[in-house]
Design a protein around this motif. Structure first.
Motif, PDB file in Angstrom:
ATOM      1  N   LEU A   7      39.180  25.365  51.001  1.00 58.31           N
ATOM      2  CA  LEU A   7      39.194  26.819  51.141  1.00 58.31           C
ATOM      3  C   LEU A   7      40.437  27.429  50.478  1.00 58.31           C
ATOM      4  O   LEU A   7      40.362  28.480  49.845  1.00 58.31           O
ATOM      5  CB  LEU A   7      39.110  27.224  52.608  1.00 58.31           C
ATOM      6  CG  LEU A   7      37.748  27.024  53.276  1.00 58.31           C
ATOM      7  CD1 LEU A   7      37.855  27.322  54.776  1.00 58.31           C
ATOM      8  CD2 LEU A   7      36.688  27.886  52.637  1.00 58.31           C
ATOM      9  N   GLU A   8      41.579  26.770  50.625  1.00 55.40           N
ATOM     10  CA  GLU A   8      42.803  27.255  49.991  1.00 55.40           C
ATOM     11  C   GLU A   8      42.691  27.207  48.470  1.00 55.40           C
ATOM     12  O   GLU A   8      43.155  28.116  47.766  1.00 55.40           O
ATOM     13  CB  GLU A   8      44.010  26.444  50.470  1.00 55.40           C
ATOM     14  CG  GLU A   8      44.455  26.791  51.878  1.00 55.40           C
ATOM     15  CD  GLU A   8      45.630  25.945  52.360  1.00 55.40           C
ATOM     16  OE1 GLU A   8      46.215  25.182  51.563  1.00 55.40           O
ATOM     17  OE2 GLU A   8      45.958  26.082  53.549  1.00 55.40           O
ATOM     18  N   GLU A   9      42.086  26.140  47.930  1.00 56.01           N
ATOM     19  CA  GLU A   9      41.862  26.034  46.490  1.00 56.01           C
ATOM     20  C   GLU A   9      40.935  27.164  46.018  1.00 56.01           C
ATOM     21  O   GLU A   9      41.165  27.776  44.970  1.00 56.01           O
ATOM     22  CB  GLU A   9      41.247  24.673  46.133  1.00 56.01           C
ATOM     23  CG  GLU A   9      42.215  23.520  46.189  1.00 56.01           C
ATOM     24  CD  GLU A   9      41.534  22.192  45.891  1.00 56.01           C
ATOM     25  OE1 GLU A   9      40.384  22.174  45.369  1.00 56.01           O
ATOM     26  OE2 GLU A   9      42.157  21.148  46.173  1.00 56.01           O
ATOM     27  N   LYS A  10      39.894  27.396  46.813  1.00 53.65           N
ATOM     28  CA  LYS A  10      38.962  28.457  46.469  1.00 53.65           C
ATOM     29  C   LYS A  10      39.657  29.820  46.516  1.00 53.65           C
ATOM     30  O   LYS A  10      39.440  30.674  45.648  1.00 53.65           O
ATOM     31  CB  LYS A  10      37.764  28.432  47.409  1.00 53.65           C
ATOM     32  CG  LYS A  10      36.623  29.291  46.946  1.00 53.65           C
ATOM     33  CD  LYS A  10      35.332  28.918  47.622  1.00 53.65           C
ATOM     34  CE  LYS A  10      34.203  29.665  46.947  1.00 53.65           C
ATOM     35  NZ  LYS A  10      32.910  29.121  47.268  1.00 53.65           N
ATOM     36  N   ILE A  11      40.517  30.032  47.513  1.00 55.83           N
ATOM     37  CA  ILE A  11      41.278  31.288  47.622  1.00 55.83           C
ATOM     38  C   ILE A  11      42.169  31.453  46.392  1.00 55.83           C
ATOM     39  O   ILE A  11      42.229  32.535  45.799  1.00 55.83           O
ATOM     40  CB  ILE A  11      42.106  31.324  48.926  1.00 55.83           C
ATOM     41  CG1 ILE A  11      41.193  31.513  50.128  1.00 55.83           C
ATOM     42  CG2 ILE A  11      43.154  32.424  48.876  1.00 55.83           C
ATOM     43  CD1 ILE A  11      41.891  31.371  51.472  1.00 55.83           C
ATOM     44  N   THR A  12      42.851  30.391  45.999  1.00 52.14           N
ATOM     45  CA  THR A  12      43.729  30.443  44.830  1.00 52.14           C
ATOM     46  C   THR A  12      42.926  30.773  43.576  1.00 52.14           C
ATOM     47  O   THR A  12      43.327  31.616  42.763  1.00 52.14           O
ATOM     48  CB  THR A  12      44.468  29.106  44.651  1.00 52.14           C
ATOM     49  OG1 THR A  12      45.186  28.802  45.841  1.00 52.14           O
ATOM     50  CG2 THR A  12      45.425  29.152  43.468  1.00 52.14           C
ATOM     51  N   MET A  13      41.782  30.120  43.423  1.00 49.67           N
ATOM     52  CA  MET A  13      40.931  30.364  42.256  1.00 49.67           C
ATOM     53  C   MET A  13      40.437  31.818  42.258  1.00 49.67           C
ATOM     54  O   MET A  13      40.468  32.495  41.221  1.00 49.67           O
ATOM     55  CB  MET A  13      39.734  29.412  42.272  1.00 49.67           C
ATOM     56  CG  MET A  13      38.834  29.548  41.058  1.00 49.67           C
ATOM     57  SD  MET A  13      37.360  28.520  41.165  1.00 49.67           S
ATOM     58  CE  MET A  13      36.433  29.379  42.432  1.00 49.67           C
ATOM     59  N   LEU A  14      40.017  32.322  43.411  1.00 52.40           N
ATOM     60  CA  LEU A  14      39.540  33.701  43.501  1.00 52.40           C
ATOM     61  C   LEU A  14      40.666  34.703  43.245  1.00 52.40           C
ATOM     62  O   LEU A  14      40.443  35.745  42.625  1.00 52.40           O
ATOM     63  CB  LEU A  14      38.887  33.958  44.859  1.00 52.40           C
ATOM     64  CG  LEU A  14      37.541  33.254  45.084  1.00 52.40           C
ATOM     65  CD1 LEU A  14      37.096  33.433  46.540  1.00 52.40           C
ATOM     66  CD2 LEU A  14      36.490  33.776  44.132  1.00 52.40           C
ATOM     67  N   GLN A  15      41.882  34.392  43.680  1.00 55.26           N
ATOM     68  CA  GLN A  15      43.024  35.270  43.415  1.00 55.26           C
ATOM     69  C   GLN A  15      43.329  35.326  41.919  1.00 55.26           C
ATOM     70  O   GLN A  15      43.641  36.396  41.382  1.00 55.26           O
ATOM     71  CB  GLN A  15      44.250  34.789  44.202  1.00 55.26           C
ATOM     72  CG  GLN A  15      44.179  35.103  45.675  1.00 55.26           C
ATOM     73  CD  GLN A  15      45.352  34.522  46.454  1.00 55.26           C
ATOM     74  OE1 GLN A  15      45.976  33.543  46.020  1.00 55.26           O
ATOM     75  NE2 GLN A  15      45.627  35.098  47.622  1.00 55.26           N
ATOM     76  N   GLN A  16      43.215  34.166  41.260  1.00 58.00           N
ATOM     77  CA  GLN A  16      43.435  34.148  39.807  1.00 58.00           C
ATOM     78  C   GLN A  16      42.362  34.976  39.090  1.00 58.00           C
ATOM     79  O   GLN A  16      42.668  35.742  38.164  1.00 58.00           O
ATOM     80  CB  GLN A  16      43.429  32.709  39.285  1.00 58.00           C
ATOM     81  CG  GLN A  16      44.650  31.917  39.661  1.00 58.00           C
ATOM     82  CD  GLN A  16      44.552  30.447  39.253  1.00 58.00           C
ATOM     83  OE1 GLN A  16      43.474  29.956  38.898  1.00 58.00           O
ATOM     84  NE2 GLN A  16      45.683  29.739  39.323  1.00 58.00           N
ATOM     85  N   GLN A  17      41.116  34.812  39.517  1.00 56.56           N
ATOM     86  CA  GLN A  17      40.034  35.597  38.919  1.00 56.56           C
ATOM     87  C   GLN A  17      40.276  37.092  39.155  1.00 56.56           C
ATOM     88  O   GLN A  17      40.059  37.919  38.259  1.00 56.56           O
ATOM     89  CB  GLN A  17      38.683  35.198  39.517  1.00 56.56           C
ATOM     90  CG  GLN A  17      38.125  33.904  38.990  1.00 56.56           C
ATOM     91  CD  GLN A  17      36.772  33.580  39.626  1.00 56.56           C
ATOM     92  OE1 GLN A  17      36.400  34.112  40.676  1.00 56.56           O
ATOM     93  NE2 GLN A  17      36.037  32.662  38.993  1.00 56.56           N
ATOM     94  N   ASN A  18      40.721  37.409  40.364  1.00 55.99           N
ATOM     95  CA  ASN A  18      41.001  38.794  40.717  1.00 55.99           C
ATOM     96  C   ASN A  18      42.087  39.371  39.800  1.00 55.99           C
ATOM     97  O   ASN A  18      41.959  40.495  39.290  1.00 55.99           O
ATOM     98  CB  ASN A  18      41.409  38.875  42.187  1.00 55.99           C
ATOM     99  CG  ASN A  18      41.437  40.292  42.706  1.00 55.99           C
ATOM    100  OD1 ASN A  18      40.892  41.195  42.099  1.00 55.99           O
ATOM    101  ND2 ASN A  18      42.078  40.474  43.848  1.00 55.99           N
ATOM    102  N   GLU A  19      43.150  38.630  39.572  1.00 53.34           N
ATOM    103  CA  GLU A  19      44.235  39.078  38.691  1.00 53.34           C
ATOM    104  C   GLU A  19      43.736  39.249  37.256  1.00 53.34           C
ATOM    105  O   GLU A  19      44.101  40.218  36.579  1.00 53.34           O
ATOM    106  CB  GLU A  19      45.406  38.091  38.734  1.00 53.34           C
ATOM    107  CG  GLU A  19      46.225  38.159  40.001  1.00 53.34           C
ATOM    108  CD  GLU A  19      46.826  39.530  40.248  1.00 53.34           C
ATOM    109  OE1 GLU A  19      47.385  40.122  39.286  1.00 53.34           O
ATOM    110  OE2 GLU A  19      46.734  40.023  41.383  1.00 53.34           O
ATOM    111  N   GLU A  20      42.914  38.311  36.789  1.00 54.24           N
ATOM    112  CA  GLU A  20      42.365  38.415  35.440  1.00 54.24           C
ATOM    113  C   GLU A  20      41.494  39.665  35.307  1.00 54.24           C
ATOM    114  O   GLU A  20      41.568  40.390  34.309  1.00 54.24           O
ATOM    115  CB  GLU A  20      41.548  37.162  35.105  1.00 54.24           C
ATOM    116  CG  GLU A  20      42.394  35.925  34.874  1.00 54.24           C
ATOM    117  CD  GLU A  20      41.551  34.661  34.704  1.00 54.24           C
ATOM    118  OE1 GLU A  20      40.297  34.757  34.628  1.00 54.24           O
ATOM    119  OE2 GLU A  20      42.142  33.576  34.654  1.00 54.24           O
TER     120      GLU A  20
END
Length: 104
Positions: A7-20
């Protein structure tokens, strides 16, 4: 624990997508502003060109009318002689004025 890590990995990935996506939105906003300014400038240019075209068209119509009127009225025109040249008055009068030349 393993589920939390995923879940933390998924959160990190989603945060990166959000920033992009935010960066893309900002870039698109800048481009949109630039295109809007360019569009406004082009519209102003087109309006000026349309007005100039109308003005030239009116001038053309006026000249054609004067040409046609000149043909129907046909005033007598005398060519100027070298000893008596014709000049335009500087007073703003549009009729030609005869000027005498002085000989020394």
């Amino acid at each position: 624990v393993e589920k939390n890590l995923k879940l933390e990995e998924k959160i990190t990935m989603l945060q990166q997508q959000n920033e992009e996506l935010r960066a893309r939105i900002e870039q698109n906003t800048v481009i949109t502003r630039q295109l809007s300014e360019e569009n406004a400038n082009l519209q102003e240019y087109v309006e000026k060109e349309v007005e100039e075209k109308k003005k030239l068209s009116r001038t053309n119509e006026e000249l054609l009318w004067k040409l046609q009127e000149g043909d129907t009225v046909s005033p007598v025109k005398l060519p100027p002689t070298p000893s008596t040249p014709f000049y335009r008055c500087s007073s703003g009068n549009s009729s030609p004025a005869k000027v005498r030349t002085l000989r020394r």
